[in-house]
Enzyme design. Structure first.
Site, PDB file in Angstrom:
ATOM      1  N   LYS A  28       0.879  -1.190   0.000  1.00 54.46           N
ATOM      2  CA  LYS A  28       0.000   0.000   0.000  1.00 54.46           C
ATOM      3  C   LYS A  28       0.900   1.219   0.000  1.00 54.46           C
ATOM      4  CE  LYS A  28      -4.412   1.105   0.246  1.00 54.46           C
ATOM      5  NZ  LYS A  28      -5.603   0.417  -0.262  1.00 54.46           N
ATOM      6  N   ASP A  88      -6.959   4.378  -4.513  1.00 53.64           N
ATOM      7  CA  ASP A  88      -7.616   4.248  -3.201  1.00 53.64           C
ATOM      8  C   ASP A  88      -8.213   5.630  -2.931  1.00 53.64           C
ATOM      9  OD1 ASP A  88      -7.931   2.397  -0.739  1.00 53.64           O
ATOM     10  OD2 ASP A  88      -7.193   4.218   0.182  1.00 53.64           O
TER      11      ASP A  88
END
Ligand code: NAP
Length: 447
Positions: free
Chosen positions: A126, A166
Site C-alpha cells: 500500500k 484508493d
C-alpha cells in the site's frame, strides 16, 4: 491462549508503539490466527506471524512540487511493500492529509490477507502521500502525481509492485501517474491498475469493488435463504466504492437510503434510484462537489451535517467511506433497530467495539478484507490482460468477479463455520488467507 495473544501483541506494540491503526489491524488477525497456530505448530516454530507483521520494505520519500501560486510545496510519500510470498506487491495509493506510516501499514497488512483470498497470485502493499487533493486544480494534481512518481518509479514494476487507486486516487490520478512512469522508464507496461479502458485498463475495474461488496452480501444472504429485494440499505461514502455498491444494490432491488461524505450524510426515504445516483456520480466525479448538494436537487431528502448515517433503521449496512467510521454505540443502534447484515466496503470501517457488538448479536458481518476484495481481484485480472495483451469483455470480467467473490465467501465458510452453523467471517477470512501465505513462506525459506 489469551496470554499467548497478549504476549504477541505486546511484542508488536513495543516495535510499533505509535501506530494505533496498524496495531488494531494486527490484533484482529492475531486473535483468530494464534489459536489456529497453536494447533499447527510448524507455523509457530518458523515464527511466521511475527515475520508477517514486519513489512518486507517501507519506503518514505520527499515529494516537492510547485502549486499554481508558484510556491514550493513539500509532502511525504510512502510505499509499504508488506509481503511478496505469493506474488508481486499489489495495493492502492491513497492521497489524503491523514496518511502516515501507521495507516499505510494497517492497509498493507490487510491487503496481504485480502489478496491471498482472491485466488490470484498477488502479494500485498500500500502507499500514498499526505497530500490533500481537495480544492487543488487539475494542473496541481498532475504536477503532484508527476513529482510523486519521480521517486516511486524506482520501487515498482509489473513483476515487482503494481499500485492502484484508493481514497483520493481515481482514474484521473492513475492517468497522470502512468504517464509519468511511462515517460521516465520509456516502457508501456502494466505497472499500475485502474488504467483507462483504451490504454490497458480492464473493463469493470471502476465498478468492481462496489459490485463485489454486493455480490458478497448476496452470497451471505443466500445461505440464509434471503436476498436483497426490498431490503433497506444504509451506506456511508459517495466515492468509488459507495457509488458502485449503490448501483448494484439498486439493480438487485434494494432500497438505498443514505450516502455520505466527510461533511455529513443525506437521507432519501424514497430511495436513491438510478437517476438520483447518476446525479451523485456527476456531482462527485465531474463537479467534485459535496453530497449536501443532493438536497438542493431532491428537496424531499434531508441532509445531516457532521453526522454519520448509522442511526437510520435498515436491514443492511454498507460502510464504504474510511477506517473506524462505525463505533460500538453506532453498531448497537444498528442492531437494536433491526439491521441483520453488515458488509464492509471500506477497509476496517468498524471499530473493534463495533465488531464485538455484531458478533455478540450474531448478525451477519463481513470484514472488508473479504467483502471488498473484488477491486484488487479485478486489478489482478487487469494484470493478466496486460500480460496477454488482450482485453476481456465486460461480461467476461463480471463473470470472473462473481466467481471470485463466491470463492472468497466459500473460503470464509470453510474456515469460519462454527459448531452451531453460524459463520465467523473474520476468523474464516483470516485463517484461509494465513494458510495460503504461510505455506508459501515456509516453502521459500527464511528470507
Ligand atoms: P474515494 O473514491 O476517495 O471515496 C471516499 C469516500 O469516503 C468519499 O465519500 C469521502 O468523502 C469519504 N471519506 C474519506 N475520508 C473520510 C473521513 N475521514 N470521514 C468521513 N468520510 C470520509 O475512495 P474509495 O476508493 O471509494 O475508498 C473508500 C474505502 O474503500 C477506503 O477505505 C478504501 O481503502 C476502501 N477500498 C477501496 C477500493 C477501491 O477499489 N477503490 C478497494 C478496496 C477497498 P470526502 O469526499 O468528503 O473526502
Amino acid at each position: 491462549m489469551k496470554k499467548e495473544i497478549d504476549d504477541f501483541l505486546a511484542e508488536v506494540k513495543a516495535r510499533n508503539s505509535h501506530e494505533p491503526e496498524f496495531l488494531q489491524a494486527v490484533q484482529e488477525v492475531a486473535e483468530s490466527i494464534i489459536p489456529y497456530i497453536s494447533e499447527h505448530k510448524i507455523y509457530k516454530e518458523k515464527n511466521i506471524l511475527l515475520r508477517m507483521v514486519e513489512p518486507e520494505r517501507l519506503i518514505s520519500f520527499r515529494v516537492s512540487w510547485v502549486n499554481d501560486a508558484g510556491e514550493i510545496m513539500v509532502n511525504r510519500g510512502y510505499r509499504v511493500q508488506m509481503n511478496s510470498a505469493i506474488g508481486p506487491y499489489k495495493g492502492g495509493l491513497r492521497f489524503h492529509p491523514s496518511v502516515n506510516a501507521s495507516i499505510l501499514k494497517f492497509l498493507a497488512f490487510e491487503q496481504v490477507f485480502k489478496n491471498a483470498l482472491t485466488t490470484l497470485p498477488l502479494g500485498g502493499g500500500k502507499g500514498g502521500a499526505d497530500f490533500n487533493p481537495k480544492g487543488k486544480s487539475d494542473g496541481e494534481i498532475m504536477r503532484f502525481c508527476q513529482a510523486f512518481m519521480s521517486e516511486l518509479y524506482r520501487h515498482i514494476g509489473p513483476n515487482t509492485d503494481v499500485p492502484a487507486g484508493d481514497i483520493g486516487v481515481g482514474g484521473r490520478e492513475i492517468g497522470y501517474l502512468f504517464g509519468a512512469y511511462k515517460k521516465i522508464r520509456n516502457e508501456f507496461t502494466g505497472v499500475l491498475t485502474g488504467k483507462g479502458a483504451t490504454w490497458g485498463g480492464s473493463l469493470m475495474r471502476p465498478e468492481s469493488t462496489g459490485y463485489g461488496v454486493v455480490y458478497f452480501a448476496q452470497n451471505m444472504l443466500k445461505l440464509k435463504d434471503k436476498d436483497l429485494q426490498e431490503k433497506r440499505v444504509v451506506m456511508s461514502g459517495s466515492g468509488n466504492v459507495a457509488q458502485f455498491a449503490a448501483e448494484k444494490a439498486i439493480e438487485l432491488g434494494a432500497k438505498v437510503l443514505t450516502m455520505s461524505d466527510s461533511g455529513g450524510y443525506i437521507l432519501d426515504e424514497e430511495g436513491i434510484d438510478t437517476e438520483k445516483l447518476n446525479f451523485i456520480m456527476t456531482l462527485k466525479n465531474v463537479k467534485r462537489g459535496r453530497i449536501s448538494a443532493y438536497v438542493g436537487q431532491y428537496p424531499k431528502a434531508k441532509y445531516f451535517e457532521g453526522e454519520r448515517p448509522w442511526s437510520v433503521p435498515c436491514d443492511i449496512a454498507l460502510p464504504c467511506a474510511t477506517q473506524n467510521e462505525l463505533n460500538g454505540d453506532e453498531a448497537k443502534q444498528l442492531v437494536d433497530q433491526g439491521c441483520t447484515c453488515v458488509v464492509e466496503g471500506a477497509n476496517m470501517p468498524s471499530t473493534p467495539e463495533a465488531i464485538h457488538v455484531f458478533q455478540h448479536a450474531q448478525i451477519l458481518f463481513a470484514p472488508g478484507k473479504a467483502s471488498n476484495a473484488g477491486g484488487v481481484a479485478t486489478s489482478g485480472l487487469e494484470m493478466s490482460q496486460n500480460s496477454l495483451r488482450l482485453s476481456w469483455t465486460k461480461e467476461e470480467v463480471d463473470a470472473r468477479l462473481k466467481e471470485i467473490m463466491a470463492a472468497i465467501h466459500q473460503s470464509c465458510v470453510s474456515y469460519g463455520e462454527g459448531e452451531n452453523g453460524a459463520i465467523d467471517y473474520i476468523k474464516g477470512a483470516n485463517i484461509a488467507a494465513f494458510v495460503k501465505i504461510a505455506d508459501a513462506m515456509l516453502a521459500q525459506g527464511v528470507v
